[in-house]
Structures are given as C-alpha cells and as structure tokens.
Design a protein around this motif. Structure first.
Motif, PDB file in Angstrom:
ATOM      1  N   VAL A 102      24.405 -89.312 -50.217  1.00 43.97           N
ATOM      2  CA  VAL A 102      25.654 -89.515 -49.494  1.00 43.97           C
ATOM      3  C   VAL A 102      26.817 -89.215 -50.433  1.00 43.97           C
ATOM      4  N   GLY A 103      27.890 -88.653 -49.872  1.00 43.09           N
ATOM      5  CA  GLY A 103      29.078 -88.325 -50.656  1.00 43.09           C
ATOM      6  C   GLY A 103      28.885 -87.055 -51.449  1.00 43.09           C
ATOM      7  N   GLY A 104      29.868 -86.723 -52.210  1.00 40.22           N
ATOM      8  CA  GLY A 104      29.798 -85.525 -53.043  1.00 40.22           C
ATOM      9  C   GLY A 104      30.000 -84.256 -52.237  1.00 40.22           C
ATOM     10  N   PHE A 105      29.838 -83.150 -52.936  1.00 41.31           N
ATOM     11  CA  PHE A 105      29.986 -81.837 -52.319  1.00 41.31           C
ATOM     12  C   PHE A 105      28.909 -80.945 -52.893  1.00 41.31           C
ATOM     13  N   LEU A 106      28.078 -80.407 -52.023  1.00 39.67           N
ATOM     14  CA  LEU A 106      26.968 -79.547 -52.415  1.00 39.67           C
ATOM     15  C   LEU A 106      26.074 -80.217 -53.465  1.00 39.67           C
ATOM     16  N   MET A 145      26.731 -96.978 -39.692  1.00 39.59           N
ATOM     17  CA  MET A 145      27.441 -97.170 -40.960  1.00 39.59           C
ATOM     18  C   MET A 145      28.317 -95.952 -41.254  1.00 39.59           C
ATOM     19  N   THR A 146      29.493 -96.213 -41.801  1.00 44.47           N
ATOM     20  CA  THR A 146      30.386 -95.123 -42.190  1.00 44.47           C
ATOM     21  C   THR A 146      29.950 -94.563 -43.544  1.00 44.47           C
ATOM     22  N   THR A 147      30.490 -93.423 -43.906  1.00 48.73           N
ATOM     23  CA  THR A 147      30.198 -92.837 -45.206  1.00 48.73           C
ATOM     24  C   THR A 147      30.584 -93.801 -46.325  1.00 48.73           C
ATOM     25  N   ASP A 148      31.724 -94.470 -46.194  1.00 47.97           N
ATOM     26  CA  ASP A 148      32.156 -95.418 -47.224  1.00 47.97           C
ATOM     27  C   ASP A 148      31.186 -96.592 -47.336  1.00 47.97           C
ATOM     28  N   GLN A 149      30.685 -97.089 -46.218  1.00 45.69           N
ATOM     29  CA  GLN A 149      29.712 -98.181 -46.256  1.00 45.69           C
ATOM     30  C   GLN A 149      28.416 -97.727 -46.920  1.00 45.69           C
ATOM     31  N   LEU A 150      27.989 -96.503 -46.640  1.00 45.11           N
ATOM     32  CA  LEU A 150      26.772 -95.974 -47.248  1.00 45.11           C
ATOM     33  C   LEU A 150      26.958 -95.783 -48.749  1.00 45.11           C
ATOM     34  N   LYS A 151      28.137 -95.313 -49.159  1.00 46.53           N
ATOM     35  CA  LYS A 151      28.421 -95.136 -50.586  1.00 46.53           C
ATOM     36  C   LYS A 151      28.400 -96.465 -51.328  1.00 46.53           C
ATOM     37  N   THR A 197      18.946 -84.217 -39.837  1.00 50.86           N
ATOM     38  CA  THR A 197      20.361 -84.485 -40.074  1.00 50.86           C
ATOM     39  C   THR A 197      20.676 -85.920 -39.678  1.00 50.86           C
ATOM     40  N   ILE A 198      21.522 -86.583 -40.477  1.00 50.58           N
ATOM     41  CA  ILE A 198      21.976 -87.937 -40.187  1.00 50.58           C
ATOM     42  C   ILE A 198      23.455 -87.869 -39.822  1.00 50.58           C
ATOM     43  N   TYR A 199      23.788 -88.412 -38.650  1.00 55.85           N
ATOM     44  CA  TYR A 199      25.164 -88.436 -38.160  1.00 55.85           C
ATOM     45  C   TYR A 199      25.717 -89.850 -38.235  1.00 55.85           C
ATOM     46  N   GLY A 200      27.018 -89.961 -38.485  1.00 56.75           N
ATOM     47  CA  GLY A 200      27.687 -91.251 -38.537  1.00 56.75           C
ATOM     48  C   GLY A 200      28.179 -91.680 -37.174  1.00 56.75           C
ATOM     49  N   PRO A 201      28.894 -92.811 -37.135  1.00 61.41           N
ATOM     50  CA  PRO A 201      29.342 -93.362 -35.855  1.00 61.41           C
ATOM     51  C   PRO A 201      30.308 -92.460 -35.088  1.00 61.41           C
ATOM     52  N   ASP A 202      31.002 -91.583 -35.776  1.00 56.98           N
ATOM     53  CA  ASP A 202      31.915 -90.653 -35.103  1.00 56.98           C
ATOM     54  C   ASP A 202      31.299 -89.265 -34.969  1.00 56.98           C
ATOM     55  N   ASP A 203      29.967 -89.208 -35.057  1.00 54.43           N
ATOM     56  CA  ASP A 203      29.204 -87.960 -34.959  1.00 54.43           C
ATOM     57  C   ASP A 203      29.500 -86.969 -36.076  1.00 54.43           C
ATOM     58  N   GLN A 209      17.198 -99.026 -39.413  1.00 60.28           N
ATOM     59  CA  GLN A 209      18.648 -98.996 -39.524  1.00 60.28           C
ATOM     60  C   GLN A 209      19.226 -97.665 -39.062  1.00 60.28           C
ATOM     61  N   LEU A 210      18.360 -96.750 -38.706  1.00 57.80           N
ATOM     62  CA  LEU A 210      18.755 -95.441 -38.192  1.00 57.80           C
ATOM     63  C   LEU A 210      18.129 -95.263 -36.821  1.00 57.80           C
ATOM     64  N   ASP A 211      18.825 -94.561 -35.953  1.00 60.79           N
ATOM     65  CA  ASP A 211      18.309 -94.285 -34.615  1.00 60.79           C
ATOM     66  C   ASP A 211      17.833 -92.828 -34.602  1.00 60.79           C
ATOM     67  N   PHE A 212      16.518 -92.638 -34.774  1.00 58.75           N
ATOM     68  CA  PHE A 212      15.950 -91.289 -34.801  1.00 58.75           C
ATOM     69  C   PHE A 212      15.655 -90.826 -33.385  1.00 58.75           C
ATOM     70  N   MET A 213      15.959 -89.566 -33.115  1.00 60.11           N
ATOM     71  CA  MET A 213      15.767 -89.013 -31.769  1.00 60.11           C
ATOM     72  C   MET A 213      15.590 -87.501 -31.817  1.00 60.11           C
ATOM     73  N   ARG A 214      15.153 -86.949 -30.680  1.00 59.34           N
ATOM     74  CA  ARG A 214      15.040 -85.499 -30.500  1.00 59.34           C
ATOM     75  C   ARG A 214      16.073 -85.067 -29.474  1.00 59.34           C
ATOM     76  N   ASP A 215      16.763 -83.956 -29.775  1.00 54.46           N
ATOM     77  CA  ASP A 215      17.708 -83.434 -28.790  1.00 54.46           C
ATOM     78  C   ASP A 215      16.968 -82.575 -27.769  1.00 54.46           C
ATOM     79  N   GLU A 216      17.712 -81.960 -26.873  1.00 59.37           N
ATOM     80  CA  GLU A 216      17.094 -81.169 -25.804  1.00 59.37           C
ATOM     81  C   GLU A 216      16.305 -79.968 -26.314  1.00 59.37           C
ATOM     82  N   ASP A 217      16.566 -79.538 -27.554  1.00 62.17           N
ATOM     83  CA  ASP A 217      15.810 -78.436 -28.159  1.00 62.17           C
ATOM     84  C   ASP A 217      14.615 -78.923 -28.968  1.00 62.17           C
ATOM     85  N   GLY A 218      14.445 -80.259 -29.057  1.00 59.04           N
ATOM     86  CA  GLY A 218      13.338 -80.822 -29.822  1.00 59.04           C
ATOM     87  C   GLY A 218      13.659 -81.074 -31.278  1.00 59.04           C
TER      88      GLY A 218
END
Length: 98
Positions: free
Chosen positions: A51-55, A85-91, A23-29, A68-77
C-alpha cells in the motif's frame, strides 16, 4: 464500479490460485493495490499486499484477514476485492514481514 451484481467468493475459493493478483479497491472505488500472496486458505487466510508509494517505491507491505476484504467476481469473471479501509488507514497498519 457497481459491485451489486458481482458474485461473492465462498471461503473455499479463497486460495492462492484464485485471488493472487486480484485488484483491491477502497471505499470510493479507488484502486489501492493488488494481492501479492496469501498465507493459509479460507476465512482465516492472511492477504498480503503493498500500500502507498509509487511503482513499488515507498510502499509498505501489509496484511489483512480474508474476512476483512470482500472478494468477488465481476460480470467478466475477473476476481477483485473491496475494503472499507482507506489508503491512510491501511498505511497505519503494522508492516507485514514474511
């Protein structure tokens, strides 16, 4: 989501079997997308996602370099990525064609 304690991936871990589907999250999570596939490995890999659209309808396929992305593992791995970048910037990025 607080990413402070999440473990950052090394450039050696930026491989398809590790990051595809992440999953890729934006600056506001907000959840922006998920990694469809990558070209190459390591820091110079291109990460491809929609990016963008619905389904999947009205979405646009774009690519960013892995650095350009910060990849990481959470506490569950679970692997995920964060972009500043915001969704609009990515679009606004050029459409990616394989």
């Amino acid at each position: 989501m607080d990413h402070t304690d999440h473990v950052r991936l090394t450039s050696a871990e930026l491989r398809p079997n590790v990051i595809e589907g992440a999953t890729i999250y934006g600056p506001d999570d907000e959840e922006i997308s998920s990694v469809d596939h990558i070209h190459g490995t390591g820091e110079h890999a291109q990460v491809v996602f929609d990016v963008g659209g619905f389904l999947g309808i009205g979405s646009k396929r774009v690519a960013l370099y892995a650095t350009q992305l910060d990849f990481m593992r959470d506490e569950d791995g679970t692997v995920h990525a964060v972009t500043q970048m915001t969704t609009d910037q990515l679009k606004a990025l050029p459409e990616h064609f394989d």
